[in-house]
Scaffold this active site. Structure first.
Site, PDB file in Angstrom:
ATOM      1  N   ASP A  67      19.982  19.339  57.947  1.00  0.00           N
ATOM      2  CA  ASP A  67      19.773  20.296  58.740  1.00  0.00           C
ATOM      3  C   ASP A  67      20.762  20.786  59.767  1.00  0.00           C
ATOM      4  O   ASP A  67      21.575  19.830  60.142  1.00  0.00           O
ATOM      5  CB  ASP A  67      18.304  20.467  59.253  1.00  0.00           C
ATOM      6  CG  ASP A  67      17.718  19.293  59.719  1.00  0.00           C
ATOM      7  OD1 ASP A  67      18.563  18.401  60.095  1.00  0.00           O
ATOM      8  OD2 ASP A  67      16.642  19.161  59.775  1.00  0.00           O
ATOM      9  N   ASP A 128       4.330  17.074  63.312  1.00  0.00           N
ATOM     10  CA  ASP A 128       3.711  17.892  62.420  1.00  0.00           C
ATOM     11  C   ASP A 128       3.862  17.910  60.876  1.00  0.00           C
ATOM     12  O   ASP A 128       3.281  18.737  60.123  1.00  0.00           O
ATOM     13  CB  ASP A 128       4.101  19.605  62.764  1.00  0.00           C
ATOM     14  CG  ASP A 128       5.365  19.885  62.577  1.00  0.00           C
ATOM     15  OD1 ASP A 128       6.144  18.943  61.971  1.00  0.00           O
ATOM     16  OD2 ASP A 128       5.913  20.921  63.097  1.00  0.00           O
ATOM     17  N   HIS A 130       6.678  17.685  59.245  1.00  0.00           N
ATOM     18  CA  HIS A 130       7.802  18.373  58.722  1.00  0.00           C
ATOM     19  C   HIS A 130       8.965  17.304  58.185  1.00  0.00           C
ATOM     20  O   HIS A 130       9.168  16.104  58.707  1.00  0.00           O
ATOM     21  CB  HIS A 130       8.826  19.284  59.669  1.00  0.00           C
ATOM     22  CG  HIS A 130       9.474  18.803  60.770  1.00  0.00           C
ATOM     23  ND1 HIS A 130       9.099  19.177  61.985  1.00  0.00           N
ATOM     24  CD2 HIS A 130      10.346  17.743  60.973  1.00  0.00           C
ATOM     25  CE1 HIS A 130       9.776  18.674  62.767  1.00  0.00           C
ATOM     26  NE2 HIS A 130      10.524  17.733  62.183  1.00  0.00           N
ATOM     27  N   GLU A 135       8.718  23.293  58.046  1.00  0.00           N
ATOM     28  CA  GLU A 135       7.561  23.243  58.745  1.00  0.00           C
ATOM     29  C   GLU A 135       6.178  23.529  57.952  1.00  0.00           C
ATOM     30  O   GLU A 135       6.315  24.093  56.784  1.00  0.00           O
ATOM     31  CB  GLU A 135       7.752  24.352  59.880  1.00  0.00           C
ATOM     32  CG  GLU A 135       8.946  23.938  60.947  1.00  0.00           C
ATOM     33  CD  GLU A 135       8.607  22.896  61.803  1.00  0.00           C
ATOM     34  OE1 GLU A 135       7.833  21.689  61.752  1.00  0.00           O
ATOM     35  OE2 GLU A 135       9.279  22.571  63.057  1.00  0.00           O
TER      36      GLU A 135
HETATM   37  C1  F6R Z   1      16.517  15.762  61.504  1.00  0.00           C
HETATM   38  C2  F6R Z   1      15.238  16.128  60.809  1.00  0.00           C
HETATM   39  C3  F6R Z   1      13.935  16.127  61.241  1.00  0.00           C
HETATM   40  C4  F6R Z   1      13.609  14.558  61.805  1.00  0.00           C
HETATM   41  C5  F6R Z   1      12.329  14.541  62.503  1.00  0.00           C
HETATM   42  C6  F6R Z   1      12.046  13.217  63.214  1.00  0.00           C
HETATM   43  O1  F6R Z   1      17.653  15.996  60.757  1.00  0.00           O
HETATM   44  O2  F6R Z   1      15.482  16.671  59.545  1.00  0.00           O
HETATM   45  O3  F6R Z   1      13.074  16.141  60.359  1.00  0.00           O
HETATM   46  O4  F6R Z   1      13.943  13.608  60.961  1.00  0.00           O
HETATM   47  O5  F6R Z   1      12.162  15.794  63.284  1.00  0.00           O
HETATM   48  O6  F6R Z   1      12.684  13.285  64.332  1.00  0.00           O
HETATM   49  P1  F6R Z   1      12.935  11.890  65.114  1.00  0.00           P
HETATM   50  O7  F6R Z   1      13.496  11.006  64.249  1.00  0.00           O
HETATM   51  O8  F6R Z   1      14.012  12.208  66.268  1.00  0.00           O
HETATM   52  O9  F6R Z   1      11.459  11.483  65.599  1.00  0.00           O
END
Ligand code: F6R
Length: 233
Positions: A67, A128, A130, A135
């Site tokens: 992303d 959440d 994702h 989401e």
């Molecule tokens: C980032 C991504 C998100 C993160 C998720 C967890 O490229 O795709 O899905 O993997 O938000 O973030 P952290 O690892 O910072 O807790």
């Protein structure tokens, strides 16, 4: 689905990095799907270490990041910057072989990925549920698309910005069906704030927890620490 309980982030990073190194040494033109955020940092540190110790070369490796933010104010806030800073600038990967979704033509990303096929996808998970920035309530058939970030995600990610107002409100992300095309997937979850998302994932498929689509995939490994493990108490 395999679930592996590890002592800490460092142990998780070592194990995933050694699996990636082994894969690249077998198949030098490996295609990796990569995540940003805090979860994969220890993996990237170990990959840099392996490269510096001449145990692996990324010369023929291709990467597709999950992303990218839309409308970030400073280059430094982009996921492209994050990847360069935390991995790409420290290894011998070619810039042309690294890819990020383009908000002006999201679906082109699915086409590119289909042509190459991701061998090994690294995922984190949001509190959440994702994965990427898919989401809650997103369709399980989704392809690469632009999405609004939830309040929870904006608040969780504000730690990396000057202020919560500086966090972009939108991102472009691989869809759930895009992610599911990877041949092998690993998901990293550490810390207490991931526990309920992992509980929802393990409970079976539900749209409230987008990561629960992984129950359908034949080759997924979930790496947990004790804090994130809902089976611990
Ligand atoms: C980032 C991504 C998100 C993160 C998720 C967890 O490229 O795709 O899905 O993997 O938000 O973030 P952290 O690892 O910072 O807790």
């Amino acid at each position: 689905m395999k679930i592996l309980l590890k002592n800490n982030k460092e142990e998780i990073g070592k194990e995933i990095a050694s699996r990636i190194v082994e894969l690249i040494n077998k198949k030098p033109n490996t295609v990796l799907g990569l995540a940003t955020g805090s979860s994969p940092i220890t993996t990237y540190k170990e990959l840099i270490k392996a490269y510096k110790e001449k145990k692996v070369s990324f010369k023929y490796v291709t990467t597709f990041n999950l992303d990218e933010y839309v409308g970030y104010k400073r280059e430094k806030d982009s996921y492209k910057y994050f990847m360069h800073h935390n991995l790409f600038d420290e290894i011998d990967i070619k810039d042309v072989n690294t890819h990020f979704p383009d908000a002006t033509n999201p679906l082109a990303y699915d086409k590119e990925i289909e042509l190459k096929e991701i061998d090994f996808q690294v995922l984190g998970i949001g509190a959440d549920g994702h994965i990427g920035f898919n989401e809650p309530m997103i369709s399980f058939d989704s392809k690469t698309h632009i999405t609004k970030l939830t309040k929870q995600t904006i608040s969780d990610n504000s730690q990396y910005f000057e202020s919560i107002d500086a966090v972009p409100k939108e991102a472009v992300t691989m869809g759930l069906s895009t992610i599911m095309k990877a041949k092998e997937i690993v998901l990293i979850a550490t810390g207490k704030n991931k526990r309920s998302a992992i509980k929802a994932l393990l409970a079976g498929e539900s749209k409230e927890c987008p990561a629960s689509i992984l129950n359908r995939h034949p080759n997924v490994t979930i790496y947990l620490d004790k804090d994130a493990d809902p089976r611990e108490n």
